[in-house]
Design a protein around this motif. Structure first.
Motif, PDB file in Angstrom:
ATOM      1  N   ALA A   1       0.903  -1.368   0.026  1.00  0.00           N
ATOM      2  CA  ALA A   1      -0.057  -0.044   0.294  1.00  0.00           C
ATOM      3  C   ALA A   1       0.900   1.030  -0.007  1.00  0.00           C
ATOM      4  CB  ALA A   1      -1.066  -0.172   1.209  1.00  0.00           C
ATOM      5  N   PRO A   2       0.596   2.216  -0.894  1.00  0.00           N
ATOM      6  CA  PRO A   2       1.170   3.406  -0.963  1.00  0.00           C
ATOM      7  C   PRO A   2       1.191   4.270   0.555  1.00  0.00           C
ATOM      8  CG  PRO A   2      -0.614   3.921  -1.909  1.00  0.00           C
ATOM      9  CD  PRO A   2      -0.748   2.394  -1.693  1.00  0.00           C
ATOM     10  N   ARG A   3       1.928   5.117   0.852  1.00  0.00           N
ATOM     11  CA  ARG A   3       2.031   5.881   2.056  1.00  0.00           C
ATOM     12  C   ARG A   3       0.825   6.864   2.083  1.00  0.00           C
ATOM     13  NH1 ARG A   3       7.487   5.068   1.907  1.00  0.00           N
ATOM     14  NH2 ARG A   3       7.775   7.178   0.570  1.00  0.00           N
ATOM     15  N   THR A   4       0.665   7.341   1.004  1.00  0.00           N
ATOM     16  CA  THR A   4      -0.143   8.405   0.747  1.00  0.00           C
ATOM     17  C   THR A   4      -1.130   8.058  -0.838  1.00  0.00           C
ATOM     18  OG1 THR A   4       1.228   9.841  -0.002  1.00  0.00           O
ATOM     19  CG2 THR A   4       0.391  10.203   2.216  1.00  0.00           C
ATOM     20  N   PRO A   5      -1.906   8.747  -1.380  1.00  0.00           N
ATOM     21  CA  PRO A   5      -2.505   8.429  -2.599  1.00  0.00           C
ATOM     22  C   PRO A   5      -1.547   8.641  -3.572  1.00  0.00           C
ATOM     23  CG  PRO A   5      -4.266   9.473  -1.329  1.00  0.00           C
ATOM     24  CD  PRO A   5      -2.904   9.339  -0.350  1.00  0.00           C
ATOM     25  N   ILE A   6      -1.586   7.788  -4.616  1.00  0.00           N
ATOM     26  CA  ILE A   6      -0.762   8.259  -5.736  1.00  0.00           C
ATOM     27  C   ILE A   6      -1.723   8.244  -7.099  1.00  0.00           C
ATOM     28  CG2 ILE A   6       1.059   7.220  -7.563  1.00  0.00           C
ATOM     29  CD1 ILE A   6       2.374   5.861  -4.842  1.00  0.00           C
ATOM     30  N   LEU A   7      -1.278   8.960  -7.938  1.00  0.00           N
ATOM     31  CA  LEU A   7      -2.159   9.554  -9.190  1.00  0.00           C
ATOM     32  C   LEU A   7      -1.616   9.418 -10.396  1.00  0.00           C
ATOM     33  CD1 LEU A   7      -5.138  10.350 -10.210  1.00  0.00           C
ATOM     34  CD2 LEU A   7      -4.115  12.779  -9.962  1.00  0.00           C
ATOM     35  N   GLU A   8      -2.216   8.606 -11.344  1.00  0.00           N
ATOM     36  CA  GLU A   8      -1.520   8.737 -12.899  1.00  0.00           C
ATOM     37  C   GLU A   8      -2.750   9.491 -13.463  1.00  0.00           C
ATOM     38  OE1 GLU A   8      -0.482   5.091 -14.572  1.00  0.00           O
ATOM     39  OE2 GLU A   8       0.124   4.118 -12.242  1.00  0.00           O
ATOM     40  N   THR A   9      -2.301  10.487 -14.260  1.00  0.00           N
ATOM     41  CA  THR A   9      -3.183  11.398 -14.842  1.00  0.00           C
ATOM     42  C   THR A   9      -3.210  11.166 -16.483  1.00  0.00           C
ATOM     43  OG1 THR A   9      -1.813  13.053 -15.366  1.00  0.00           O
ATOM     44  CG2 THR A   9      -2.765  13.087 -13.152  1.00  0.00           C
ATOM     45  N   ALA A  10      -4.481  11.695 -16.793  1.00  0.00           N
ATOM     46  CA  ALA A  10      -4.636  11.576 -18.209  1.00  0.00           C
ATOM     47  C   ALA A  10      -4.011  12.737 -18.943  1.00  0.00           C
ATOM     48  CB  ALA A  10      -6.075  11.619 -18.732  1.00  0.00           C
ATOM     49  N   PRO A  11      -3.731  12.779 -20.243  1.00  0.00           N
ATOM     50  CA  PRO A  11      -2.902  14.060 -20.966  1.00  0.00           C
ATOM     51  C   PRO A  11      -3.744  15.411 -20.781  1.00  0.00           C
ATOM     52  CG  PRO A  11      -2.499  12.206 -22.229  1.00  0.00           C
ATOM     53  CD  PRO A  11      -3.533  11.810 -21.396  1.00  0.00           C
ATOM     54  N   ALA A  12      -5.160  15.152 -21.141  1.00  0.00           N
ATOM     55  CA  ALA A  12      -5.828  16.172 -21.019  1.00  0.00           C
ATOM     56  C   ALA A  12      -6.076  16.918 -19.550  1.00  0.00           C
ATOM     57  CB  ALA A  12      -7.382  15.756 -21.540  1.00  0.00           C
ATOM     58  N   ALA A  13      -5.488  16.338 -18.684  1.00  0.00           N
ATOM     59  CA  ALA A  13      -5.788  16.740 -17.230  1.00  0.00           C
ATOM     60  C   ALA A  13      -4.896  18.312 -16.974  1.00  0.00           C
ATOM     61  CB  ALA A  13      -5.358  15.951 -16.190  1.00  0.00           C
ATOM     62  N   ARG A  14      -3.987  18.283 -17.829  1.00  0.00           N
ATOM     63  CA  ARG A  14      -2.984  19.552 -17.619  1.00  0.00           C
ATOM     64  C   ARG A  14      -3.145  20.649 -18.854  1.00  0.00           C
ATOM     65  NH1 ARG A  14      -0.936  21.389 -13.423  1.00  0.00           N
ATOM     66  NH2 ARG A  14      -0.343  19.442 -12.788  1.00  0.00           N
ATOM     67  N   ARG A  15      -3.486  21.776 -18.280  1.00  0.00           N
ATOM     68  CA  ARG A  15      -3.625  22.874 -19.223  1.00  0.00           C
ATOM     69  C   ARG A  15      -2.473  23.512 -19.908  1.00  0.00           C
ATOM     70  NH1 ARG A  15      -8.932  24.286 -15.890  1.00  0.00           N
ATOM     71  NH2 ARG A  15      -7.572  24.752 -14.029  1.00  0.00           N
ATOM     72  N   THR A  16      -2.519  23.715 -21.030  1.00  0.00           N
ATOM     73  CA  THR A  16      -1.422  24.328 -21.742  1.00  0.00           C
ATOM     74  C   THR A  16      -1.868  25.761 -22.514  1.00  0.00           C
ATOM     75  OG1 THR A  16      -2.047  23.143 -23.698  1.00  0.00           O
ATOM     76  CG2 THR A  16      -0.411  22.116 -22.297  1.00  0.00           C
ATOM     77  N   GLY A  17      -0.959  26.199 -22.972  1.00  0.00           N
ATOM     78  CA  GLY A  17      -1.393  27.718 -23.654  1.00  0.00           C
ATOM     79  C   GLY A  17      -0.929  28.881 -23.001  1.00  0.00           C
ATOM     80  N   ALA A  18      -1.234  29.745 -23.780  1.00  0.00           N
ATOM     81  CA  ALA A  18      -0.680  31.337 -23.049  1.00  0.00           C
ATOM     82  C   ALA A  18      -1.530  31.625 -21.832  1.00  0.00           C
ATOM     83  CB  ALA A  18      -1.004  32.226 -24.011  1.00  0.00           C
ATOM     84  N   ALA A  19      -0.868  32.040 -20.810  1.00  0.00           N
ATOM     85  CA  ALA A  19      -1.402  32.150 -19.583  1.00  0.00           C
ATOM     86  C   ALA A  19      -0.887  33.444 -18.889  1.00  0.00           C
ATOM     87  CB  ALA A  19      -1.113  31.189 -18.489  1.00  0.00           C
ATOM     88  N   LEU A  20      -1.742  34.205 -18.207  1.00  0.00           N
ATOM     89  CA  LEU A  20      -1.376  35.284 -17.243  1.00  0.00           C
ATOM     90  C   LEU A  20      -0.892  34.706 -15.926  1.00  0.00           C
ATOM     91  CD1 LEU A  20      -1.475  38.331 -16.496  1.00  0.00           C
ATOM     92  CD2 LEU A  20      -3.646  37.824 -15.534  1.00  0.00           C
ATOM     93  N   VAL A  21       0.278  34.967 -15.322  1.00  0.00           N
ATOM     94  CA  VAL A  21       0.830  34.443 -14.345  1.00  0.00           C
ATOM     95  C   VAL A  21       1.144  35.614 -13.341  1.00  0.00           C
ATOM     96  CG1 VAL A  21       2.740  32.933 -13.231  1.00  0.00           C
ATOM     97  CG2 VAL A  21       1.921  32.748 -15.532  1.00  0.00           C
ATOM     98  N   THR A  22       0.747  35.609 -11.851  1.00  0.00           N
ATOM     99  CA  THR A  22       1.131  36.309 -10.854  1.00  0.00           C
ATOM    100  C   THR A  22       1.871  35.520  -9.759  1.00  0.00           C
ATOM    101  OG1 THR A  22      -1.123  36.427  -9.776  1.00  0.00           O
ATOM    102  CG2 THR A  22      -0.802  38.119 -11.559  1.00  0.00           C
TER     103      THR A  22
END
Length: 304
Positions: A215-236
């Motif tokens: 058993a992992p010590r805490t949850p472990i996640l494998e994500t789908a490619p669509a789960a990460r946003r890409t593209g031009a962003a405003l960053v503060t």
């Protein structure tokens, strides 16, 4: 196999009887309630959000018993599909959220969901990226435990990437695991800074397996490619020796910049940051100051 949203509970308690028993490898469809537990509807107002009963928040559907799952095993959950309702809500709730001291008044938006967009304001729709806010197994300690804080056993983790195509591994703490889930969002930013995403009811299809031991010590996640946003962003950014202070600084700056560029209400800018802004630790090694940043798709600021 299908569970209705009425098969729900509001606490983690390993004495709750399972409402369904499945075998490893089975697929199950689970209906979930929106996170107010029916306290808000399409006609609700900010006054309703101000008077929420926190004891009824974040209902989860279950528990589901998995045959053969034992303490020390790993529960493997594949999120196959998530269908959200045609409306949701997003709110500032007094006393709740990263900037609770800045936003003491309740503020509520009922959000239509259509055509892959969740429309926070007329002309301001964010892409629908469904995710499961709360998913976990029963804790081994006896008695009732709040569903609000996450734990080693999962729960209200609000990880934006727990959506279709993801695989989640959870440690099993009790015989049968007793899996429950709810608190689905049609959209949410990393950090969920105001305390809510686009809260909605949903139907989730899962495949559940068991890996013996390790058993992992805490949850472990494998994500789908669509789960990460890409593209031009405003960053503060927020910079300083305390990560929470830096997170608040970065979020306040994003709100200020959104208001400056669009003229929308400051509370709506806060909601936008919560449903579409991704808060991240950008640097944590150059002591004594760390950098937290929050990223918002620049296209959301056009047309307002």
């Amino acid at each position: 196999m299908h569970l209705q949203a009425t098969d729900s509970h509001n606490v983690w308690d390993n004495s709750l009887p399972p409402v369904l028993t499945i075998a490893p490898g089975d697929t199950v469809t689970v209906e979930t309630q929106e996170s107010s537990g029916g306290q808000l509807d399409r006609e609700s107002t900010a006054g309703d959000a101000a008077n929420l009963d926190f004891g009824r928040l974040n209902p989860v559907t279950g528990p589901i018993r998995i045959d053969g799952a034992e303490p020390g095993d790993t529960l493997v959950i594949d999120v196959l599909d998530t269908e959200v309702d045609d409306w949701g809500w997003t709110a500032c709730i007094p006393g709740f959220g990263l900037l609770a001291d800045d936003f003491s008044e309740a503020h509520l938006r009922i959000v239509p969901i259509e055509g892959g967009r969740a429309e926070l304001l007329p002309g301001l729709g964010v892409p629908v990226l469904p995710m499961i806010g709360t998913i976990g197994v029963a804790v081994p300690e006896p008695g009732e435990h709040s569903v609000v804080p996450p734990r080693r056993w999962g729960g209200n983790m609000d990880i934006r990437q727990v959506g279709p195509g993801a695989r989640l591994r959870l440690p099993v703490g009790v015989e049968g695991a007793l899996l429950s889930l709810g608190d689905v969002h049609a959209a949410m930013g990393d950090g969920e800074v105001c305390g809510t995403g686009v809260e909605t009811s949903a139907t989730v299809r899962l495949r559940v397996g068991v890996e013996k031991g390790s058993a992992p010590r805490t949850p472990i996640l494998e994500t789908a490619p669509a789960a990460r946003r890409t593209g031009a962003a405003l960053v503060t950014t927020g910079i300083g020796p305390d990560l929470m202070t830096a997170a608040r600084e970065a979020t306040r700056q994003l709100i200020d910049e959104v208001v400056r560029r669009t003229g929308i209400d400051v509370a709506d800018a806060y909601l936008l940051a919560s449903i579409a802004g991704d808060l991240v630790i950008s640097e944590i090694v150059d002591m004594p100051n760390w950098v937290v940043s929050i990223h918002l798709d620049r296209s959301l600021l056009t047309g307002l």
